[in-house]
Design an enzyme around this catalytic site. Structure first.
Site, mmCIF file in Angstrom:
data_model
loop_
_atom_site.group_PDB
_atom_site.id
_atom_site.type_symbol
_atom_site.label_atom_id
_atom_site.label_comp_id
_atom_site.label_asym_id
_atom_site.label_seq_id
_atom_site.Cartn_x
_atom_site.Cartn_y
_atom_site.Cartn_z
ATOM 1 C CB CYS A 138 -0.931 -0.005 1.214
ATOM 2 S SG CYS A 138 -1.952 1.470 1.333
ATOM 3 C CB CYS A 141 -0.452 2.469 4.051
ATOM 4 S SG CYS A 141 -1.982 1.834 3.382
ATOM 5 C CG ASP A 142 3.236 1.203 4.466
ATOM 6 O OD1 ASP A 142 2.877 1.720 5.540
ATOM 7 O OD2 ASP A 142 2.921 0.045 4.135
#
Ligand code: NDP
Length: 318
Positions: A138, A141-142
């Protein structure tokens, strides 16, 4: 095998952000929800490390810890949380029938489906070894953790294209690893990728191994499947964007879904094609796939279930 029967007002299947949020709302509305967690209690976030984009955690939080908080909050209002998986469902008549762990039958007035989706992985041992330590499925997300660094992303669909351009805003260089000699993504997305100066596209390129120092990712070993030339690309982050599989096998033939198995809901709601059955979170969302959007739709599902039950109890005269 023992056969027990039980009737509940609200059964929640799945225990990610969508399921737990639905549980919090349903419990506070006195629907006495029963939740079956599935085999991976807590869902996809239990496999991540830092979560920094969920509002309310100014210092960030580890994914598993956040899901513990969700669980405690759902329990605090009386959700009956049980470890188990739903093996079959029968939505052909009300109340709906749900079989748990292949032995226990439950009937339910409302069912909230929050079974999520599973990211597809390449299947390399090194990918699992460094998952959360440089490997991620992701980018939204990261990506932030790789600010100013070099990263690679594997995949050639719309997700990979979108995530590559997202990463390009944060990272120094983004290497896109495409296994064929063309993208699958839409023309507009591909044009955006090709027009981004710090994205390097490697066609006919397959990932052989993710290399690291035991703690973090340091490079990716790739092979050109036309020339068989093997090379290492130095990167600190490795993103996998080769698609997701929604966890909907048990609903095949009963609930409307798209070609790839995502459940279809009535726009702006969590209503499925079956009365009293609601879907929330990633199982019905191939676009956003964020914890906070899943949680939001879990809230919607509980409100939809509550209103459905209220309307059944007190029908409005025509
Ligand atoms: P897709 O299934 O569309 O694409 C998966 C990609 O991963 C393909 O390019 C495939 O390669 C590649 N792939 C699969 N396995 C491997 C492997 N082992 N090694 C290397 N590459 C691999 O998934 P997406 O998540 O990209 O998209 C899912 C759906 O969501 C699509 O319908 C897409 O259009 C939609 N979507 C739309 C967006 C938007 O409109 N903004 C944003 C994101 C998704 P190959 O092409 O060779 O098969």
């Amino acid at each position: 095998m023992s056969q027990e029967n039980e009737h509940v007002q609200c059964l929640i299947i799945g225990s990610g952000p969508a399921g737990y949020t639905a549980a919090i709302y349903a419990a506070r509305a006195d629907l006495k929800p029963v939740m079956y967690t599935g085999m991976q209690a807590g869902g996809q976030l239990t496999q991540t490390t830092d979560v920094e984009n969920f509002p309310g955690y100014p210092q960030g939080i580890m994914g598993p810890e956040m899901m513990e908080d969700f669980r405690k909050q759902a329990e605090r209002f009386g959700t009956d949380i049980r470890f188990g998986y739903v093996s079959t469902v029968d939505f052909s008549s009300a109340p709906h029938k749900i079989v748990v762990d292949e032995v226990k039958t439950i009937t339910a007035d409302t069912v909230i489906i929050a079974t999520g989706a599973t990211a597809k992985w390449l299947g390399l041992p090194s990918e699992q070894q460094y998952n959360g330590f440089g490997v991620s499925a992701c980018a939204v997300c990261d990506g932030f953790f790789f600010k100013g660094q070099d990263v690679a992303i594997v995949g050639a669909g719309d997700t990979a294209a979108e995530e590559a351009t997202y990463l390009a805003k944060l990272c120094k260089t983004v290497h896109v690893l495409v296994r064929r000699d063309e993208f699958r993504a839409s023309k507009a997305m591909v044009s955006r990728v090709l027009a981004t100066p710090n994205i390097v596209v490697h066609y006919n390129t397959e990932t052989q191994e993710i290399l690291g120092n035991g703690k973090n990712v340091t490079a990716v070993k790739v092979v050109n499947n036309k020339t068989n030339v093997v090379s290492d690309i130095a990167v600190e982050g490795f993103f996998v964007a080769i698609g997701h599989k929604p966890n909907t096998d048990i609903f095949q033939g009963q609930l409307d879904m798209d070609d790839t198995g995502y459940l279809l809901t009535k726009p702006g709601s969590t209503l499925t094609n079956i009365e009293g059955v609601f879907a929330c979170g990633d199982v019905q969302d191939m676009y956003y796939r964020q914890a906070v959007t899943a949680a939001g739709s879990g809230c919607m599902a509980a409100l939809d279930a509550e209103r459905y039950l209220a309307a059944k109890e007190h029908p409005v005269e025509a």
